[in-house]
Design an enzyme around this catalytic site. Structure first.
Site, PDB file in Angstrom:
ATOM      1  N   ASP A 270       0.818  -1.225   0.000  1.00  0.00           N
ATOM      2  CA  ASP A 270       0.000   0.000   0.000  1.00  0.00           C
ATOM      3  C   ASP A 270       0.851   1.274   0.000  1.00  0.00           C
ATOM      4  OD1 ASP A 270      -1.821  -2.035   0.571  1.00  0.00           O
ATOM      5  OD2 ASP A 270      -2.918  -0.850   2.068  1.00  0.00           O
TER       6      ASP A 270
ATOM      7  N   HIS B 201      -1.075   4.587  -0.378  1.00  0.00           N
ATOM      8  CA  HIS B 201      -2.055   5.493   0.241  1.00  0.00           C
ATOM      9  C   HIS B 201      -1.680   6.975   0.183  1.00  0.00           C
ATOM     10  CE1 HIS B 201      -5.150   2.815   1.465  1.00  0.00           C
ATOM     11  NE2 HIS B 201      -4.348   2.038   2.171  1.00  0.00           N
TER      12      HIS B 201
ATOM     13  N   ASP C 291      -3.935   0.001  -3.648  1.00  0.00           N
ATOM     14  CA  ASP C 291      -4.122   1.055  -2.644  1.00  0.00           C
ATOM     15  C   ASP C 291      -3.125   2.196  -2.837  1.00  0.00           C
ATOM     16  OD1 ASP C 291      -6.283  -0.311  -1.714  1.00  0.00           O
ATOM     17  OD2 ASP C 291      -5.602  -0.498   0.359  1.00  0.00           O
TER      18      ASP C 291
ATOM     19  N   ASP D 296      -6.131   7.508  -1.390  1.00  0.00           N
ATOM     20  CA  ASP D 296      -6.809   7.676  -0.084  1.00  0.00           C
ATOM     21  C   ASP D 296      -5.829   7.791   1.083  1.00  0.00           C
ATOM     22  OD1 ASP D 296      -9.254   7.659  -1.319  1.00  0.00           O
ATOM     23  OD2 ASP D 296      -9.762   5.598  -0.776  1.00  0.00           O
ATOM     24  N   ARG D 297      -6.343   8.337   2.177  1.00  0.00           N
ATOM     25  CA  ARG D 297      -5.605   8.516   3.439  1.00  0.00           C
ATOM     26  C   ARG D 297      -4.540   9.606   3.323  1.00  0.00           C
ATOM     27  NH1 ARG D 297      -8.998   5.541   6.764  1.00  0.00           N
ATOM     28  NH2 ARG D 297      -9.133   3.381   6.083  1.00  0.00           N
TER      29      ARG D 297
ATOM     30  N   ASN E 269      -8.432  -2.437  -2.861  1.00  0.00           N
ATOM     31  CA  ASN E 269      -9.832  -2.135  -2.554  1.00  0.00           C
ATOM     32  C   ASN E 269     -10.097  -0.636  -2.529  1.00  0.00           C
ATOM     33  OD1 ASN E 269      -8.268  -2.207  -0.040  1.00  0.00           O
ATOM     34  ND2 ASN E 269     -10.218  -1.706   0.933  1.00  0.00           N
ATOM     35  N   HIS E 270      -9.046   0.194  -2.472  1.00  0.00           N
ATOM     36  CA  HIS E 270      -9.283   1.640  -2.547  1.00  0.00           C
ATOM     37  C   HIS E 270      -9.386   2.150  -3.981  1.00  0.00           C
ATOM     38  CE1 HIS E 270      -9.199   3.088   1.663  1.00  0.00           C
ATOM     39  NE2 HIS E 270      -8.660   1.891   1.839  1.00  0.00           N
TER      40      HIS E 270
ATOM     41  N   HIS F 127      -4.112  -8.161  -3.685  1.00  0.00           N
ATOM     42  CA  HIS F 127      -4.175  -7.129  -2.648  1.00  0.00           C
ATOM     43  C   HIS F 127      -4.592  -7.649  -1.272  1.00  0.00           C
ATOM     44  CE1 HIS F 127      -4.352  -3.170  -0.919  1.00  0.00           C
ATOM     45  NE2 HIS F 127      -5.561  -3.439  -0.451  1.00  0.00           N
TER      46      HIS F 127
ATOM     47  N   ARG G 200     -14.329  -5.618   7.964  1.00  0.00           N
ATOM     48  CA  ARG G 200     -14.440  -4.964   6.653  1.00  0.00           C
ATOM     49  C   ARG G 200     -15.881  -4.866   6.173  1.00  0.00           C
ATOM     50  NH1 ARG G 200      -9.140  -3.112   5.393  1.00  0.00           N
ATOM     51  NH2 ARG G 200      -7.649  -4.744   5.908  1.00  0.00           N
TER      52      ARG G 200
ATOM     53  N   HIS H 145      -2.701  -4.502   2.079  1.00  0.00           N
ATOM     54  CA  HIS H 145      -4.036  -4.300   2.643  1.00  0.00           C
ATOM     55  C   HIS H 145      -4.089  -4.039   4.139  1.00  0.00           C
ATOM     56  CE1 HIS H 145      -8.350  -4.382   2.374  1.00  0.00           C
ATOM     57  NE2 HIS H 145      -8.529  -5.592   2.840  1.00  0.00           N
TER      58      HIS H 145
END
Ligand SMILES: [Mn+2]
Length: 320
Positions: free
Chosen positions: A61, A63, A89, A92-93, A121-122, A175, A225, A252
């Protein structure tokens, strides 16, 4: 990249990003759309499950932590001299999802056999609408409501990201991980793209969201989740047998040391966003395979603008 320059050259975009280092770019929407068109073509030419050979650098990830992505390239080699697999990923974040996507997609277009980008998943609209990416675009392209079209185009391109990679025929990269409906590698090969919003309970959703867990032997509902499964050691043994694989590399989950083993070292979690979300003191790690398939982990600390001298890479003991 300059505002007066109407031409668009992918190679100079990449060069400028490496040359200028960790800065925020003022991207022109037409340049973003052009890159996304090229990236979509490049991604759709490759299968849903990539089949790769070593040497290879595998990363977890990111992010939105663009500076940490640059750190990885600086220490492991630029993508024209080193082959990379990212486990998803990207967004995001963190604060600079856009720079990460622009640089990685440009590298995908320019060096298609050295840059491989799996979906996380992002990279799903119903997630990145709420965890940062949508807000980042809205803030940066608020003039003329440009953000709306850009956001929708990014989400379409995410649908073309491959979902798994098989390295040297025996190392599976995905992922999140395993799912009870995963019976063979052909199940991964036959995932149709673009699946922009993965179907509820489908194989794609399950492998993007799954987590390994000590709380079950086989599979159990992933209540943290609110979708997918947790998978235990028995599930790992059974599915490895069916798929003929010897190692699962997944991302993840934030892990303190950047990497963490599970199920007798048959599963490894890789996370490449150190100092995650400005709230954790975790290290990041990447996994580097030599030509012979031997692998080592490299850990690194976060490269914050406040104290970039902390940036460093440490080589640690090889896997058995
Ligand atoms: Mn994830």
């Amino acid at each position: 990249m300059g505002h007066k320059d109407s031409s668009f050259n992918v190679r100079s975009l990449i060069k400028d990003h490496f040359f200028r280092g960790p800065i925020e770019w003022d991207y022109r929407p037409d340049i973003i759309y052009k890159l996304l068109d090229l990236a979509e073509k490049s991604l759709s030419r490759q299968p849903s499950m990539l089949e790769l050979r070593t040497p290879l650098v595998v990363c977890g990830d990111l992010h939105g932590q663009y500076q940490d992505l640059l750190q990885i390239f600086q220490s492991q080699g630029l993508p024209f001299q080193q082959r990379y697999l990212f486990l998803g990923d990207y967004v995001d974040r963190g604060t600079h999802s856009l720079e990460i996507l622009m640089l990685l997609l440009a590298c995908k277009v320019e060096y298609p056999d050295n840059m491989f980008l799996l979906r996380g998943n992002h990279e799903i609209s119903s997630v990145n609408k709420y965890y940062g990416f949508f807000g980042e675009l809205r803030m940066r392209f608020h003039r003329n409501n440009e953000w709306d079209g850009l956001y929708r185009r990014f989400c379409q391109v995410f649908g073309y990201l491959p979902v798994a990679a098989l390295v040297n025929g025996t190392v599976l990269c995905v992922h999140g991980g395993l799912a009870p409906t995963l019976k063979s590698l052909d199940d991964l090969r036959s995932i149709k793209r673009p699946e922009i919003e993965p179907a509820d309970g489908g194989l794609l959703e399950n492998i993007l969201w799954a987590d390994p867990s000590l709380d079950c032997a086989h599979f159990s509902a992933n209540t943290d989740r609110n979708c997918s499964y947790i998978y235990g050691k028995e599930a790992v043994d059974e599915i490895f047998e069916k798929l003929g694989i010897s190692l699962l590399i997944r991302a993840h989950q934030m892990v303190d040391h950047g990497y963490e083993y599970f199920a007798n070292r048959r599963v490894v979690t890789l996370f490449s966003a150190p100092g995650y979300n400005d709230s954790y003191e975790n290290l990041g790690a990447i996994m580097k395979f030599t030509r012979d398939g031997e692998c080592n982990f490299y850990q690194f600390d976060s490269a914050t603008p406040v104290d970039r001298s902390r940036s460093r890479f440490t080589r640690i003991a090889s896997t058995e």
